[in-house]
Write a protein that holds these residues in place. Structure first.
Motif, mmCIF file in Angstrom:
data_model
loop_
_atom_site.group_PDB
_atom_site.id
_atom_site.type_symbol
_atom_site.label_atom_id
_atom_site.label_comp_id
_atom_site.label_asym_id
_atom_site.label_seq_id
_atom_site.Cartn_x
_atom_site.Cartn_y
_atom_site.Cartn_z
ATOM 1 N N PHE A 83 0.795 -1.276 0.009
ATOM 2 C CA PHE A 83 -0.413 -0.426 -0.064
ATOM 3 C C PHE A 83 0.907 0.995 0.072
ATOM 4 C CE2 PHE A 83 0.934 -0.970 4.323
ATOM 5 C CZ PHE A 83 1.048 0.371 5.029
ATOM 6 N N GLY A 84 0.285 2.258 -0.262
ATOM 7 C CA GLY A 84 1.516 3.346 -0.599
ATOM 8 C C GLY A 84 1.387 4.438 -1.403
ATOM 9 N N MET A 85 1.275 3.656 -2.233
ATOM 10 C CA MET A 85 1.761 4.607 -3.710
ATOM 11 C C MET A 85 -0.091 4.519 -4.956
ATOM 12 S SD MET A 85 5.678 2.737 -5.592
ATOM 13 C CE MET A 85 5.561 4.702 -5.888
ATOM 14 N N ILE A 86 0.404 5.492 -4.388
ATOM 15 C CA ILE A 86 -1.611 5.988 -4.985
ATOM 16 C C ILE A 86 -1.549 7.008 -5.727
ATOM 17 C CG2 ILE A 86 -2.763 6.318 -3.129
ATOM 18 C CD1 ILE A 86 -2.685 8.797 -2.206
ATOM 19 N N TRP A 87 -2.689 6.980 -7.194
ATOM 20 C CA TRP A 87 -2.468 7.833 -8.539
ATOM 21 C C TRP A 87 -3.964 8.305 -8.379
ATOM 22 C CZ3 TRP A 87 -2.863 2.391 -7.396
ATOM 23 C CH2 TRP A 87 -3.619 1.856 -8.143
ATOM 24 N N ASP A 88 -4.737 8.422 -7.002
ATOM 25 C CA ASP A 88 -6.267 8.410 -7.732
ATOM 26 C C ASP A 88 -6.364 10.013 -6.927
ATOM 27 O OD1 ASP A 88 -6.083 7.007 -5.263
ATOM 28 O OD2 ASP A 88 -7.759 6.457 -5.102
ATOM 29 N N ALA A 89 -5.501 10.023 -5.907
ATOM 30 C CA ALA A 89 -5.280 11.675 -4.753
ATOM 31 C C ALA A 89 -4.303 12.008 -4.853
ATOM 32 C CB ALA A 89 -5.756 11.440 -3.973
ATOM 33 N N GLU A 90 -4.057 14.036 -5.099
ATOM 34 C CA GLU A 90 -2.808 14.157 -4.952
ATOM 35 C C GLU A 90 -2.317 14.454 -3.240
ATOM 36 O OE1 GLU A 90 -2.513 17.245 -7.236
ATOM 37 O OE2 GLU A 90 -2.657 16.107 -9.357
ATOM 38 N N LYS A 91 -1.652 13.698 -2.042
ATOM 39 C CA LYS A 91 -1.669 12.935 -0.893
ATOM 40 C C LYS A 91 -0.013 13.387 -1.001
ATOM 41 C CE LYS A 91 -6.508 12.830 0.599
ATOM 42 N NZ LYS A 91 -7.247 12.009 0.848
ATOM 43 N N GLY A 92 0.498 13.246 0.452
ATOM 44 C CA GLY A 92 1.729 12.502 0.739
ATOM 45 C C GLY A 92 2.963 13.347 -0.158
ATOM 46 N N ASP A 93 3.955 12.666 -0.659
ATOM 47 C CA ASP A 93 4.928 12.797 -1.205
ATOM 48 C C ASP A 93 4.687 12.852 -2.397
ATOM 49 O OD1 ASP A 93 6.309 13.691 1.003
ATOM 50 O OD2 ASP A 93 7.114 11.774 1.566
ATOM 51 N N PHE A 94 5.251 13.225 -3.016
ATOM 52 C CA PHE A 94 5.451 13.583 -4.938
ATOM 53 C C PHE A 94 5.818 11.860 -5.433
ATOM 54 C CE2 PHE A 94 7.038 14.281 -9.164
ATOM 55 C CZ PHE A 94 5.678 13.713 -10.491
ATOM 56 N N ALA A 95 6.162 11.551 -5.994
ATOM 57 C CA ALA A 95 6.569 10.349 -6.207
ATOM 58 C C ALA A 95 7.382 10.189 -8.321
ATOM 59 C CB ALA A 95 5.906 8.916 -6.181
ATOM 60 N N PHE A 96 6.580 10.619 -9.046
ATOM 61 C CA PHE A 96 6.957 10.694 -10.487
ATOM 62 C C PHE A 96 5.735 10.788 -10.895
ATOM 63 C CE2 PHE A 96 7.345 6.071 -8.996
ATOM 64 C CZ PHE A 96 6.817 5.683 -10.094
ATOM 65 N N GLU A 97 6.291 11.506 -12.168
ATOM 66 C CA GLU A 97 5.136 10.335 -13.497
ATOM 67 C C GLU A 97 5.348 9.731 -14.327
ATOM 68 O OE1 GLU A 97 4.762 14.237 -15.568
ATOM 69 O OE2 GLU A 97 4.131 16.141 -13.736
ATOM 70 N N SER A 98 4.215 9.170 -14.527
ATOM 71 C CA SER A 98 4.101 7.860 -15.737
ATOM 72 C C SER A 98 3.127 7.385 -15.798
ATOM 73 C CB SER A 98 4.485 6.800 -14.206
ATOM 74 O OG SER A 98 4.452 5.780 -14.902
ATOM 75 N N LYS A 99 2.640 6.238 -16.938
ATOM 76 C CA LYS A 99 1.387 6.575 -17.895
ATOM 77 C C LYS A 99 1.064 5.042 -17.601
ATOM 78 C CE LYS A 99 3.146 9.495 -21.518
ATOM 79 N NZ LYS A 99 3.417 9.515 -23.231
ATOM 80 N N ASP A 100 -0.402 4.670 -17.590
ATOM 81 C CA ASP A 100 -1.253 3.717 -17.020
ATOM 82 C C ASP A 100 -0.855 3.126 -18.346
ATOM 83 O OD1 ASP A 100 -3.411 4.841 -18.948
ATOM 84 O OD2 ASP A 100 -4.401 5.319 -17.030
ATOM 85 N N ASN A 101 -1.789 1.862 -18.494
ATOM 86 C CA ASN A 101 -1.488 0.599 -19.458
ATOM 87 C C ASN A 101 -1.915 1.087 -20.781
ATOM 88 O OD1 ASN A 101 0.216 -1.068 -18.170
ATOM 89 N ND2 ASN A 101 -1.487 -2.233 -17.096
ATOM 90 N N GLN A 102 -3.202 2.761 -20.814
ATOM 91 C CA GLN A 102 -3.806 3.079 -22.087
ATOM 92 C C GLN A 102 -2.621 4.283 -22.203
ATOM 93 O OE1 GLN A 102 -5.787 2.251 -19.107
ATOM 94 N NE2 GLN A 102 -5.901 -0.124 -20.246
ATOM 95 N N ASP A 103 -1.936 4.096 -21.900
ATOM 96 C CA ASP A 103 -1.048 5.132 -22.386
ATOM 97 C C ASP A 103 -1.365 7.040 -21.708
ATOM 98 O OD1 ASP A 103 2.000 5.098 -23.335
ATOM 99 O OD2 ASP A 103 0.780 6.377 -25.101
ATOM 100 N N LYS A 104 -1.878 6.871 -21.071
ATOM 101 C CA LYS A 104 -2.980 8.158 -20.310
ATOM 102 C C LYS A 104 -1.791 9.102 -19.379
ATOM 103 C CE LYS A 104 -7.454 6.963 -21.307
ATOM 104 N NZ LYS A 104 -8.478 7.091 -20.456
ATOM 105 N N PRO A 105 -1.051 10.091 -19.373
ATOM 106 C CA PRO A 105 -0.266 10.536 -17.930
ATOM 107 C C PRO A 105 -0.647 10.052 -16.120
ATOM 108 C CG PRO A 105 -0.829 11.968 -20.046
ATOM 109 C CD PRO A 105 -1.772 10.948 -20.121
ATOM 110 N N VAL A 106 -0.559 9.432 -15.879
ATOM 111 C CA VAL A 106 -0.935 9.358 -14.127
ATOM 112 C C VAL A 106 0.197 9.677 -13.397
ATOM 113 C CG1 VAL A 106 -2.107 7.980 -14.335
ATOM 114 C CG2 VAL A 106 0.250 7.281 -13.708
#
Length: 330
Positions: A83-106
């Motif tokens: 647990f503890g790496m989230i992509w559906d809310a901007e809380k805590g420490d920003f980790a990195f930018e990525s893309k999901d399996n549909q190539d959408k930025p997250v």
């Protein structure tokens, strides 16, 4: 395959854990789901009954694939997730930018708030199609939530029977000590390999003293220690490895020289360099189970063989001497 006890529990783990990172289809240049399912099935059939995953691996996809594959086999496997790496809310420490399996930025954030941990557990239970998780692990420390609060959430989940043991990942000694004071920590999952041995100075002695197991990840150094990825290798689109330190030209060549120096040990045993590296890792102090990924059944069967022999003390010493000759720039 001899199993090892998960510290503080009656749960027995296989000496190799199937690491389901790549089968999320994210971060490693894609993955074939059918091959992933066959890899998990091959693992279970051949004694590798421990499976490690996380929600962030493919934004839930890895957990879903694992859950679908173990349906009807739950009593045969030990499920480890995080647990503890989230992509559906901007809380805590920003980790990195990525893309999901549909190539959408997250945007990925590290967040271990108490209610968030409890909510994440519920979602993982649904994706994994189970009513309990053997080992629930904090994926990364973060600066906005006291680790004591995070451990309180795990204590609640353990009392409710939704998790059987609490673990952490990538946790330094000072935070591990604080966490363990609130709730007994079973394991710390950390990067560790023949060429990445930084944990040996402080973390390993602390874990040995406090009865905490180590679950090494990246033990093949993202495939480098297989000896199959030569300098100049062209990686698939989306594969992150070319940007990591060990794949830089100088370090890559240094590791290749080390592998050449120990190859005779592998040849004499009729094993691969990957199997040699994994067995060496299994032999190290405090190690409970070594995480290894596999994209297909063939790779998984190769990994299984790493637990079929025991390197002698002389062979371990010869390998360690070769490791001392490496000149890495990190």
């Amino acid at each position: 395959m001899d199993k090892k006890q998960l510290p503080g529990t009656n749960i027995m783990l296989s000496p190799i854990t199937y690491g389901a990172f790549a089968i999320g289809g994210w971060f490693w240049g894609g993955a074939d789901e059918g091959d992933a399912i066959k890899a998990i099935e091959a693992a279970i059939e051949n004694g590798v009954t421990t499976i490690d995953t996380a929600p962030v691996y493919g934004m839930g996809h890895s957990e879903i694939v694992v859950g679908n594959t173990i349906k009807g086999k739950r009593d045969k496997v030990q499920l480890l997730t995080k647990f503890g790496m989230i992509w559906d809310a901007e809380k805590g420490d920003f980790a990195f930018e990525s893309k999901d399996n549909q190539d959408k930025p997250v945007k990925i954030y590290k967040f271990n708030g108490k209610q968030s941990v409890i909510d994440e557990c519920e979602r993982s239970l649904k994706r994994l199609q189970t009513d309990y998780i053997d080992l629930f692990q904090m994926h990364w420390p973060e600066s906005t939530t006291p680790i004591e609060e995070t451990m309180e959430a795990l204590e609640i989940l353990k009392t409710q029977g939704k998790i059987l043991a609490a673990g952490v990942c990538n946790c330094p000694v000072d935070l591990l000590e604080r966490a363990n004071a609130v709730l007994p920590i079973a394991t710390n999952q950390v990067a560790y390999s023949m060429v990445n041995r930084g944990i040996e100075k402080d973390l390993v002695p602390f874990c040995l003293k406090n009865g905490i197991g180590i679950l090494p990840h990246t033990s093949l150094q993202k495939g480098l220690l297989t000896g199959k990825i030569k300098p100049g290798h062209v990686f698939n689109h989306g594969d992150h490895r070319p940007n990591t330190p060990y794949f830089k030209e100088h370090n890559h060549k240094e590791v290749m020289k080390m592998l050449d120096a120990v190859k005779h040990i592998a040849d004499e045993r009729d094993i691969s360099l990957a199997q040699l590296a994994l067995n060496w890792t299994m032999r190290q102090p405090a190690v409970t189970s070594v995480l290894v990924g596999a994209r297909n059944a063939s790779q998984m069967l190769e990994n299984v063989k790493a637990a079929s022999f025991i390197l002698t003390d002389e062979e371990i010493n010869n390998i360690n001497n070769a490791l001392l000759q490496i000149d890495l720039i990190l």
